[in-house]
Design an enzyme around this catalytic site. Structure first.
Site, PDB file in Angstrom:
ATOM      1  N   ASP A 136       0.725  -1.322  -0.006  1.00 22.05           N
ATOM      2  CA  ASP A 136       0.529   0.273  -0.258  1.00 22.05           C
ATOM      3  C   ASP A 136       1.375   1.598   0.165  1.00 22.05           C
ATOM      4  O   ASP A 136       1.797   1.796   1.206  1.00 22.05           O
ATOM      5  CB  ASP A 136      -0.806  -0.005   1.336  1.00 22.05           C
ATOM      6  CG  ASP A 136      -2.135   1.226   1.131  1.00 22.05           C
ATOM      7  OD1 ASP A 136      -3.095   1.010   0.844  1.00 22.05           O
ATOM      8  OD2 ASP A 136      -1.251   2.185   1.498  1.00 22.05           O
ATOM      9  N   HIS A 165      -6.901  10.010  -2.148  1.00 22.33           N
ATOM     10  CA  HIS A 165      -6.633   9.783  -0.363  1.00 22.33           C
ATOM     11  C   HIS A 165      -7.768  10.383   0.873  1.00 22.33           C
ATOM     12  O   HIS A 165      -7.436  10.107   1.346  1.00 22.33           O
ATOM     13  CB  HIS A 165      -5.595  10.714  -0.647  1.00 22.33           C
ATOM     14  CG  HIS A 165      -4.115   9.782   0.129  1.00 22.33           C
ATOM     15  ND1 HIS A 165      -3.434  10.255   0.144  1.00 22.33           N
ATOM     16  CD2 HIS A 165      -4.477   9.558   1.807  1.00 22.33           C
ATOM     17  CE1 HIS A 165      -2.032   9.130   1.001  1.00 22.33           C
ATOM     18  NE2 HIS A 165      -3.150   9.478   1.976  1.00 22.33           N
TER      19      HIS A 165
END
Ligand code: NAD
Length: 275
Positions: A45, A108
């Site tokens: 990630d 995000h």
């Protein structure tokens, strides 16, 4: 060691345990991600803002691991929500990663004051249609943000990546996710080392009972709660320790006493305040 997979709402699968690289120094990212891949992690990630996508890509290339055995996530940064900018942002990320697609692409933060997260989400739908992301999802989205995306697009996010650990268990967003088929990814799963989670009696007692470390107990708590989790460490020893979590199981009582640690206290920013 076989890591369990979770099937997302678009039919793709994701390894439930991965490795996160927030605050991994770009200069060290290749070495650290290489360590993680050698240990056995196949899910990484990262994010454009971490500035270490090139190091992640270098480690992937060096590993020789077939692409279809890897699961790579990156994220669109907050100043790239406009459609044209989002399309160039994914190209920049893919170029740095040395890949032709990512497995998961996330917005995000919603940055609600700018009110452009739906536009960013519509861009992600196009990026998925173009084959540059297998699955798309979001990060740091609150219920009202998710509702707006669901009402305004054709796609329910595959995941919502949110701050989540025993002291901040996010029950409302987990319930909303369960209702709508949005899997939850826990960021800061160990509390980012910002408070003494490992010193909590519920955690240390379980660690002693199973002969494992408090970090391993907390990772098990995420896994047994059905959450997707990718703890971060720069140390090879801890990277290996955090992967070695499939040889024991927490009891229902141990899980319940860790669930009771939920105090609603974040270690990170409130999503409505990140703009
Ligand atoms: P984390 O909870 O994984 O904590 C990392 C800290 O725990 C480090 O200081 C590390 O030294 C310590 N640690 C790790 N393993 C340990 C062990 N076995 N024993 C003792 N200490 C240990 O925090 P994180 O890195 O912020 O979160 C994990 C990942 O989540 C990140 O790397 C990133 O990929 C993602 N993330 C996403 C967002 C977002 O906004 N979407 C925000 C933060 C993090």
């Amino acid at each position: 060691m076989t890591v369990p997979t979770i099937t997302l709402n678009d039919g793709h699968t994701i390894p439930q345990l991965g490795f996160g690289v927030f605050l991994v120094d770009p200069q060290e990212a290749e070495r650290i991600v290489s360590d993680a891949l050698e240990v056995g992690y196949r899910h990484i990630d990262t994010a454009a803002i971490y500035k270490n996508e090139e190091g992640v890509g270098a480690a992937i290339a060096k590993s020789g691991i077939p692409r279809d055995e890897l699961f790579i996530t990156t994220k669109l940064w907050n100043d790239r929500h406009q459609k044209a900018s989002a399309h160039s942002a994914i190209d920049e990320s893919l170029d740095k990663l040395g890949l032709d697609h990512v497995d998961l692409y996330l917005t995000h933060w919603p940055t609600p004051a700018k009110d452009d997260y739906l536009e960013a989400w519509l861009a992600l739908e196009e990026i998925k249609a173009a084959g540059k992301a297998r699955s798309i999802g979001v990060s740091n989205h609150q219920v009202e943000h998710l509702e707006k995306l669901i009402a305004g697009s054709e796609t329910v996010p595959a995941v919502n990546q949110i701050e989540l650990h025993p002291a901040f268990a996010q029950r409302e967003l987990r319930a909303f996710g369960a209702e709508h088929g949005i899997h939850i990814e826990s960021w800061g799963p160990l509390g980012q080392g910002k408070y003494d989670l490992f010193g909590e009696q519920a955690v240390s007692a379980a660690a002693e009972a199973h002969g494992v470390t408090p970090a391993q107990v907390v990772i098990r708590w995420h896994l047994q709660n059905g959450l997707i989790v990718f703890p971060k460490s720069n140390s090879r020893e801890r990277i290996a320790q955090n992967f070695d979590v499939f040889g024991f199981e927490l009891t229902a009582d141990e899980i319940a006493s860790m669930d009771a640690l939920d105090s609603g206290k974040r270690v990170g920013s409130h999503p409505n305040e990140v703009n």
